[in-house]
Design a protein around this motif. Structure first.
Motif, PDB file in Angstrom:
ATOM      1  N   SER A  21       0.826  -1.210   0.000  1.00 40.39           N
ATOM      2  CA  SER A  21       0.000   0.000   0.000  1.00 40.39           C
ATOM      3  C   SER A  21       0.858   1.257   0.000  1.00 40.39           C
ATOM      4  O   SER A  21       0.556   2.228  -0.702  1.00 40.39           O
ATOM      5  CB  SER A  21      -0.929  -0.001   1.222  1.00 40.39           C
ATOM      6  OG  SER A  21      -1.823  -1.081   1.166  1.00 40.39           O
ATOM      7  N   HIS A  24       2.846   1.500  -3.552  1.00 34.47           N
ATOM      8  CA  HIS A  24       1.986   2.001  -4.627  1.00 34.47           C
ATOM      9  C   HIS A  24       1.987   3.534  -4.617  1.00 34.47           C
ATOM     10  O   HIS A  24       2.170   4.192  -5.658  1.00 34.47           O
ATOM     11  CB  HIS A  24       0.527   1.568  -4.401  1.00 34.47           C
ATOM     12  CG  HIS A  24       0.168   0.205  -4.891  1.00 34.47           C
ATOM     13  ND1 HIS A  24       0.346  -0.214  -6.188  1.00 34.47           N
ATOM     14  CD2 HIS A  24      -0.404  -0.842  -4.241  1.00 34.47           C
ATOM     15  CE1 HIS A  24      -0.097  -1.457  -6.314  1.00 34.47           C
ATOM     16  NE2 HIS A  24      -0.562  -1.856  -5.148  1.00 34.47           N
ATOM     17  N   SER A  90      -5.887  -1.425  -6.631  1.00 33.53           N
ATOM     18  CA  SER A  90      -5.220  -0.163  -6.296  1.00 33.53           C
ATOM     19  C   SER A  90      -4.670   0.505  -7.555  1.00 33.53           C
ATOM     20  O   SER A  90      -4.842   1.709  -7.753  1.00 33.53           O
ATOM     21  CB  SER A  90      -4.082  -0.419  -5.303  1.00 33.53           C
ATOM     22  OG  SER A  90      -4.571  -0.914  -4.081  1.00 33.53           O
ATOM     23  N   GLN A 160     -10.089   3.716  -2.245  1.00 27.60           N
ATOM     24  CA  GLN A 160      -9.205   3.842  -3.402  1.00 27.60           C
ATOM     25  C   GLN A 160      -9.698   4.907  -4.377  1.00 27.60           C
ATOM     26  O   GLN A 160      -8.888   5.557  -5.047  1.00 27.60           O
ATOM     27  CB  GLN A 160      -9.078   2.486  -4.104  1.00 27.60           C
ATOM     28  CG  GLN A 160      -8.365   1.446  -3.258  1.00 27.60           C
ATOM     29  CD  GLN A 160      -8.410   0.063  -3.873  1.00 27.60           C
ATOM     30  OE1 GLN A 160      -9.172  -0.200  -4.794  1.00 27.60           O
ATOM     31  NE2 GLN A 160      -7.603  -0.849  -3.355  1.00 27.60           N
ATOM     32  N   TYR A 189      -6.255   3.984   4.986  1.00 26.06           N
ATOM     33  CA  TYR A 189      -5.670   4.059   3.650  1.00 26.06           C
ATOM     34  C   TYR A 189      -5.670   5.490   3.113  1.00 26.06           C
ATOM     35  O   TYR A 189      -4.757   5.892   2.381  1.00 26.06           O
ATOM     36  CB  TYR A 189      -6.416   3.116   2.707  1.00 26.06           C
ATOM     37  CG  TYR A 189      -6.160   1.670   3.004  1.00 26.06           C
ATOM     38  CD1 TYR A 189      -4.919   1.089   2.728  1.00 26.06           C
ATOM     39  CD2 TYR A 189      -7.140   0.868   3.591  1.00 26.06           C
ATOM     40  CE1 TYR A 189      -4.673  -0.243   3.019  1.00 26.06           C
ATOM     41  CE2 TYR A 189      -6.900  -0.462   3.886  1.00 26.06           C
ATOM     42  CZ  TYR A 189      -5.665  -1.009   3.594  1.00 26.06           C
ATOM     43  OH  TYR A 189      -5.416  -2.328   3.898  1.00 26.06           O
ATOM     44  N   ASP A 230       5.362  -3.870   5.974  1.00 27.78           N
ATOM     45  CA  ASP A 230       3.962  -4.155   5.652  1.00 27.78           C
ATOM     46  C   ASP A 230       3.199  -4.750   6.838  1.00 27.78           C
ATOM     47  O   ASP A 230       3.340  -5.932   7.167  1.00 27.78           O
ATOM     48  CB  ASP A 230       3.912  -5.126   4.467  1.00 27.78           C
ATOM     49  CG  ASP A 230       2.535  -5.215   3.834  1.00 27.78           C
ATOM     50  OD1 ASP A 230       1.543  -4.958   4.540  1.00 27.78           O
ATOM     51  OD2 ASP A 230       2.453  -5.527   2.641  1.00 27.78           O
ATOM     52  N   GLN A 258      -0.403   3.184   8.344  1.00 35.23           N
ATOM     53  CA  GLN A 258      -1.139   2.017   7.881  1.00 35.23           C
ATOM     54  C   GLN A 258      -2.205   1.613   8.911  1.00 35.23           C
ATOM     55  O   GLN A 258      -1.894   1.327  10.065  1.00 35.23           O
ATOM     56  CB  GLN A 258      -0.200   0.831   7.652  1.00 35.23           C
ATOM     57  CG  GLN A 258       0.799   1.027   6.538  1.00 35.23           C
ATOM     58  CD  GLN A 258       1.759  -0.139   6.459  1.00 35.23           C
ATOM     59  OE1 GLN A 258       1.368  -1.279   6.245  1.00 35.23           O
ATOM     60  NE2 GLN A 258       3.038   0.142   6.633  1.00 35.23           N
TER      61      GLN A 258
END
Length: 421
Positions: A21, A24, A90, A160, A189, A230, A258
């Motif tokens: 995440s 990206h 994503s 997203q 997110y 992560d 996160q």
């Protein structure tokens, strides 16, 4: 690829891979920046490769130096850009608005369940603001220049969509506003996106109804960036620790935005023991008891939390998880099937699951678990089968490459049995 999992404990230390995440978002910011950016990563995945290839189609370039990648910003191109998002939601939802803001002519493709995953809210917003979009699912073509203004959308469908607009709107000449018509889900997110934008010098003002984004902004490269460890994938190992022997994950930042670092609080709620020392997090077994889990902000944790629930005494209720039905699989149905196969009593609700832990029934014959092509189902099933004392065959185990290609290598190194059939 089918893999047979043997019963047995997992124990030891794992150096966590870079957050998919986070990476990206950093790749997109770097591709839109004014100067090249050095990206420091620990591992990659199919989803990240999809984002890199789509950014390259939009005019960025990359130089790989081991695990690290130097990102050269997007240069304007006139020809049709073919963006193959593979199975990455994503990639699709972040880059569709970005391509529109760049005024690119694009053909967007995908595979697996991605063409069926909903994007109609996003494509309609792009049409309302100056773009031609041929379809509300993949494949689609898009051209035209995105214009600023007011973008109204619900906050409980997909974070997203909001992230894609937050990346795109600063590039426009006009000022813009994102108006959210419902409460936001998966807020963590969005916080990650806002954190990334700030690191690249982009200004966004948050209000009660959404976000105000000044136009005419420039992304500025910080020079060198390192993706966080992560938490989403760390959750599989941390939950294994809660179910059995101690497991330590290294490289997990406690100040990371996160949202899935909430795994620690939830495992404590179950009754596991958690120790944090710097970026090292150790979880060990406690007397696990069922609890109530609100999944609205942490949907990606639900599959592995199902296994913690199976090992806990009593009932666990997972609520507000309806969006899991439109992920890489219908994750509520897939996890209900998985749990039943392992002998765990479970009730499937429209927006959640009720799991009756500590009441395993003996399976009749060989256990075969269909992963439905979903990486999180594979990893959850592997951890669950091993620590619940079941031998099971996971069908379609290659799906782990989507987010964690080294998962089974780490699983075996920690003491798990995994044999390719």
């Amino acid at each position: 690829m089918n893999i047979k999992i043997s019963r047995g404990a997992l124990r030891g230390t794992v150096q966590m891979i870079s957050s998919k995440s986070d990476a990206h978002r950093l790749f997109i910011g770097a591709a839109l920046a004014d100067q090249p950016t050095e990206m420091v990563l620990n591992g990659s995945s199919e989803d990240l490769e999809a984002t890199l290839q789509c950014l390259q189609a939009l005019g960025a370039d990359f130089l790989r130096q081991g695990d690290n990648i130097k990102v050269f910003p997007v240069e304007k191109k006139e020809e049709l850009a073919v963006m193959d998002c593979r199975e990455s939601g994503s990639t699709l939802r972040f880059l569709l608005p970005v391509a529109a803001a760049l005024g690119r002519n694009v053909l967007v493709e995908g595979k697996g369940r991605l063409p069926q995953r909903p994007i109609g809210i996003l494509t309609e917003l792009l049409r309302e603001h100056g773009c031609f979009v041929s379809n509300d699912q993949l494949p689609l073509e898009m051209h035209g220049q995105l214009k600023g203004g007011t973008f109204s959308l619900p906050g409980n469908v997909s974070s997203q969509f909001i992230t894609g607009l937050l990346f795109a709107l600063p590039l426009l000449e006009e000022d813009s506003e994102i108006v959210l018509t419902t409460e936001v889900e998966s807020r963590g997110y969005i916080d990650m996106t806002l954190h990334t934008l700030k690191r690249f010098g982009i200004e966004v003002e948050e209000g009660k109804r959404g976000f105000s984004i000044p136009g005419g902004q420039q992304y500025h490269s910080p020079g060198v960036m390192q993706a966080d460890g992560d938490w989403s994938n760390g959750a599989f190992w941390l939950t294994a620790g809660a179910m059995g022997q101690p497991v330590t994950c290294c490289g997990l930042q406690m100040d990371s935005p996160q949202g899935d670092k909430a795994i620690l609080d939830i495992l404590k709620q179950f009754g596991a023991h958690v120790e944090v020392e710097g970026d090292r997090v150790t979880v060990s077994h406690g007397k696990l008891k069922g609890c109530v889990i609100d999944a609205a902000q942490i949907p990606d944790l639900v599959p592995i939390l199902c296994m913690a629930a199976a090992a806990a005494e009593g009932k666990t209720e997972i609520r507000n998880a309806g969006r899991l039905r439109i992920k890489e699989s219908d994750r509520l149905a897939a996890m209900a099937d998985c749990l039943k196969g392992l002998g765990v009593p479970v009730e499937e609700k429209q927006d959640g699951l009720v799991i009756h832990g500590g009441k395993l029934t003996e399976p009749q014959g060989e256990i075969r678990i269909d992963a439905y092509g979903d990486h999180r189902i594979v990893m959850s099933a592997a951890v669950g089968a091993a620590l619940l004392g079941r031998e099971a065959v996971i069908e379609g185990a290659e799906a782990v490459a989507k987010s964690y290609p080294a998962f089974f290598a780490e699983f075996i190194r920690l003491g798990g049995g995994a044999d390719v059939l």
